[in-house]
Design an enzyme around this catalytic site. Structure first.
Site, short mmCIF file in Angstrom:
data_model
loop_
_atom_site.label_atom_id
_atom_site.label_comp_id
_atom_site.label_asym_id
_atom_site.label_seq_id
_atom_site.Cartn_x
_atom_site.Cartn_y
_atom_site.Cartn_z
N LYS A 159 0.88 -1.18 0.00
CA LYS A 159 0.00 0.00 0.00
C LYS A 159 0.91 1.22 0.00
O LYS A 159 1.34 1.69 1.06
CB LYS A 159 -0.88 -0.07 1.25
CG LYS A 159 -2.10 0.82 1.22
CD LYS A 159 -3.05 0.46 2.37
CE LYS A 159 -4.11 1.49 2.57
NZ LYS A 159 -5.06 1.62 1.47
C1 PLP Z 1 -6.90 -0.49 -3.65
C2 PLP Z 1 -7.51 -1.02 -2.40
N1 PLP Z 1 -8.02 -2.27 -2.41
C3 PLP Z 1 -8.59 -2.80 -1.31
C4 PLP Z 1 -8.67 -2.09 -0.13
C5 PLP Z 1 -9.27 -2.71 1.08
O1 PLP Z 1 -8.27 -2.98 2.03
P1 PLP Z 1 -8.56 -2.97 3.58
O2 PLP Z 1 -9.74 -3.87 3.78
O3 PLP Z 1 -7.33 -3.50 4.19
O4 PLP Z 1 -8.85 -1.57 3.96
C6 PLP Z 1 -8.15 -0.79 -0.09
C7 PLP Z 1 -8.21 -0.02 1.14
O5 PLP Z 1 -7.27 0.17 1.80
C8 PLP Z 1 -7.55 -0.25 -1.24
O6 PLP Z 1 -7.04 0.99 -1.23
#
Ligand code: PLP
Length: 313
Positions: A159
């Site tokens: 991320k």
């Molecule tokens: C591109 C993307 N996909 C999926 C998610 C979902 O991830 P999480 O459930 O860890 O927030 C996020 C959010 O952070 C995201 O930015």
């Protein structure tokens, strides 16, 4: 969303005032997106404010940092305490939490090796990301003309700041065309994910979702929903998702820290299922919010209770 209620920010081991939490225009991350971050929620629970899946989020933060060679100069236990402390000093009962580790100012060559690593944690109250109505009635999405970048270009399981330009393009296009959210396809034409959410489909009382082979971020909420679905007796198949799968699904929903569990009711004006939150989505949503509120013993270890108010003067 507003930052007006946030008074304090955690920066490099200190708690500083919001208005002092500034950075120089020469920081590497501002120019090249060279930072990693997390999005976490703190919920009001029966035991006071508690951070949902804090360990899983911080594990992912360190993994994202490893990918980019960012050496976070604090241990995970220090950041765990820091997250709790900054929630306490801001006196939030519930909020969104944003740890960010980025290359600071030293050189603007692409190689950031000489740049110091800065760490900040922001908190602010953030209501339902896709709206309270979206949570209840479902959202309208469009298939983005922008593809999700392939994980061989940029690792999608990390991320990192710069990679979100892909999501920014997609969501801006979707909103400009009157939709609530964008759905991105991967390079092979299968579904990847929303601009900030993973996708689940429901068919024949079973769940379907994809995985990192389809260029997604492996969501912490996705992981929680996989466990909740299993506990509710739903089988989940993890495989490629096509647009046909989505259009033929009885129900569809997004998962994400910001979006929580949000039903998808339409894709490019085509109704999914009955065009509103379906029964399986409703059960999963209900179980998810029971977990985040600390109302289900089975998921208590997902909550990191923020204890004892601290007073900063
Ligand atoms: C591109 C993307 N996909 C999926 C998610 C979902 O991830 P999480 O459930 O860890 O927030 C996020 C959010 O952070 C995201 O930015």
């Amino acid at each position: 969303m507003s930052f007006s209620q946030t008074r304090w920010v955690w920066r490099n081991g200190e708690i500083i005032r919001w208005e002092d939490a500034n950075t120089h225009v020469s920081v590497h991350a501002l120019h090249y997106g060279s930072g990693v971050f997390e999005g976490i929620r703190c919920y009001e629970t029966v035991n006071g404010p508690a951070v949902f899946r804090l360990d899983a989020h911080l594990d992912r933060l360190y993994q994202s940092a490893d990918v980019y060679g960012i050496e976070i100069p604090y241990s995970q236990s220090t950041l765990t305490e820091a997250v709790c402390e900054i929630i306490q000093v801001n006196e939030f009962k519930s909020c969104y939490v944003r740890p960010l580790c980025y290359y600071g100012s030293s050189s603007l060559g692409l190689n950031p090796a000489l740049c110091p690593v800065e760490v900040v944690i922001l908190t602010w109250p953030w209501a339902a990301y896709l709206g309270a109505e979206g949570l209840e009635k479902g959202v309208r999405v469009t298939v983005s003309p922008w593809l999700k970048f392939h994980s061989k270009m940029i690792p999608t399981t990390a991320k990192a700041c710069g990679q979100y330009l892909n999501s920014v393009l997609a969501v801006r296009d979707a909103v400009r065309r009157g939709f609530d959210e964008a759905l991105l396809l991967d390079a092979e034409g299968n579904i990847a994910e929303g601009s900030g959410e993973n996708l689940f489909l429901v068919r024949d009382n079973k769940l379907l979702t994809n995985d990192e082979q389809h260029s997604i971020l492996l969501g912490v909420t996705r992981d929680a929903v996989l466990r909740i679905a299993d506990d509710l007796g739903y089988e989940t198949k993890v495989r490629a998702l096509t647009l046909d799968d989505l259009l033929g699904a009885e129900e569809a929903f997004f998962t994400g820290t910001a979006a929580e569990v949000t039903p998808v009711r339409e894709v490019d004006n085509q109704v999914i299922g009955v065009g509103r939150r379906g029964p399986v989505t409703a059960r999963i949503q209900e179980a998810f919010f029971a977990a985040t509120a600390g109302r289900d013993e089975r998921y208590r270890d997902w909550l990191h209770v923020v204890e004892h108010p601290v007073v900063v003067v």
